[in-house]
Design an enzyme around this catalytic site. Structure first.
Site, mmCIF file in Angstrom:
data_model
loop_
_atom_site.group_PDB
_atom_site.id
_atom_site.type_symbol
_atom_site.label_atom_id
_atom_site.label_comp_id
_atom_site.label_asym_id
_atom_site.label_seq_id
_atom_site.Cartn_x
_atom_site.Cartn_y
_atom_site.Cartn_z
ATOM 1 N N GLU A 60 2.550 -8.194 8.468
ATOM 2 C CA GLU A 60 2.514 -6.725 8.562
ATOM 3 C C GLU A 60 3.279 -6.053 7.425
ATOM 4 O O GLU A 60 3.142 -4.856 7.206
ATOM 5 C CB GLU A 60 3.085 -6.251 9.901
ATOM 6 C CG GLU A 60 2.360 -6.783 11.137
ATOM 7 C CD GLU A 60 0.853 -6.675 11.034
ATOM 8 O OE1 GLU A 60 0.344 -5.560 10.874
ATOM 9 O OE2 GLU A 60 0.179 -7.727 11.108
ATOM 10 N N ASP A 80 -10.753 0.615 -24.862
ATOM 11 C CA ASP A 80 -11.148 0.447 -23.479
ATOM 12 C C ASP A 80 -11.131 1.754 -22.715
ATOM 13 O O ASP A 80 -10.295 2.606 -22.943
ATOM 14 C CB ASP A 80 -10.193 -0.501 -22.758
ATOM 15 C CG ASP A 80 -10.722 -1.910 -22.772
ATOM 16 O OD1 ASP A 80 -11.948 -2.065 -22.772
ATOM 17 O OD2 ASP A 80 -9.900 -2.836 -22.793
ATOM 18 N N ARG A 90 -3.345 -8.622 -20.566
ATOM 19 C CA ARG A 90 -4.298 -8.375 -21.650
ATOM 20 C C ARG A 90 -3.811 -7.308 -22.621
ATOM 21 O O ARG A 90 -4.399 -7.127 -23.688
ATOM 22 C CB ARG A 90 -5.695 -8.074 -21.103
ATOM 23 C CG ARG A 90 -5.791 -6.815 -20.292
ATOM 24 C CD ARG A 90 -7.143 -6.694 -19.633
ATOM 25 N NE ARG A 90 -8.226 -6.523 -20.599
ATOM 26 C CZ ARG A 90 -8.434 -5.421 -21.294
ATOM 27 N NH1 ARG A 90 -7.641 -4.386 -21.142
ATOM 28 N NH2 ARG A 90 -9.432 -5.346 -22.154
ATOM 29 N N PRO A 117 0.814 -1.220 0.000
ATOM 30 C CA PRO A 117 0.000 0.000 0.000
ATOM 31 C C PRO A 117 0.851 1.275 0.000
ATOM 32 O O PRO A 117 0.339 2.349 -0.266
ATOM 33 C CB PRO A 117 -0.808 -0.096 1.296
ATOM 34 C CG PRO A 117 -0.722 -1.522 1.722
ATOM 35 C CD PRO A 117 0.581 -2.030 1.203
#
Ligand code: 4HQ
Length: 237
Positions: free
Chosen positions: A105, A158, A143, A78
């Site tokens: 963690e 897209d 993709r 993160p």
């Protein structure tokens, strides 16, 4: 978990067809102790466990030996730079990518310094491990590799490759539960259909993700349409 995620779908068929190659490495195979430990208690105390640096360093060393030096080693966390369509496009042009997945963690900071060359996050939420983040990246990058998605026009058109949200899609029936498909889409007037879609994509983006318009590469026609839409919105409010 990663293997299960690669068992189906368009990217897994791309792997079967040899268009891309994915190898999964179990960190426990790179441990030296009897319990095959990949985690240990944090220095300084506190809750939870920390990923030991040695199994990760040894795993990447093995990859170097067996598959050559990777072009990039991505730590999933993160704390990383946010993964986006443009990051996916960049990675789709990189030959050999290593994705480091941790649990607990987080990882010993020295993995960041010594093993990883970059750090990516798939979004501001906490996963229980990096594996799902790796699968997200493998899917979005996979993709984009030529031939993986049958129709490369659909990839180019897209949402996000154009920097805008998608326009609404419809298929048969032309009326469902009282809701009709917009007439223009049934008209067969191709130029009108394109205009309607461009406008609908802009309307949606303005309503839901206006910040995307600040960076989207818009044509002069799209800029003009946007001004028109903004005026209409002003009238309504
Ligand atoms: N993680 N984007 C690794 C994430 C995450 C994210 C949680 C990764 C905990 C140890 N990874 N650990 N968001 O939530 O990439």
């Amino acid at each position: 978990m990663v293997r299960a995620g690669l068992e189906e779908g368009v990217v897994s068929r791309g792997i079967e067809r040899g268009l891309l190659d994915v190898a999964i490495h179990d960190l426990r195979d790179h441990t030296t102790d009897r319990h095959r430990s990949v985690d240990d208690v944090p220095y300084g105390g506190g809750p939870g466990m920390v990923m030991k640096p040695e199994p990760l360093a040894r795993a990447v060393e093995t990859i170097r030996r067996e598959r050559g030096t990777p072009d990039t080693v991505v730590l999933l966390s993160p704390q990383g730079r946010r993964f986006s369509q443009s990051e996916a496009e960049r990675l789709s042009r990189v030959g050999h990518v290593v994705l480091l997945c941790g649990r607990y963690e987080g990882m010993d900071e020295r993995v960041r310094t010594l093993v990883a060359t970059e750090e990516l996050s798939i979004g501001d939420y906490v996963l229980s491990g990096g594996e799902l983040a790796a699968l997200v990246i493998i899917d979005a990058v996979g993709r984009l590799i030529p031939g993986v998605v049958g129709d490369d026009q659909s990839v180019q058109e897209d949402s996000f490759s154009r920097g805008l949200l998608d326009y609404p899609h419809y298929t048969r029936p032309s009326e469902f539960e009282g809701l009709k498909v917009p007439d223009v889409l049934l008209s067969g007037h191709h130029a009108e259909v394109l205009r309607w879609r461009r406008r609908a994509a802009l309307e949606r983006t303005l309503a839901r993700r206006p910040e995307l318009l600040d960076v989207a590469a818009l044509t002069d026609e799209e800029r003009a349409l946007l001004t028109e839409i903004r005026k209409e919105q002003e009238k309504k409010s």
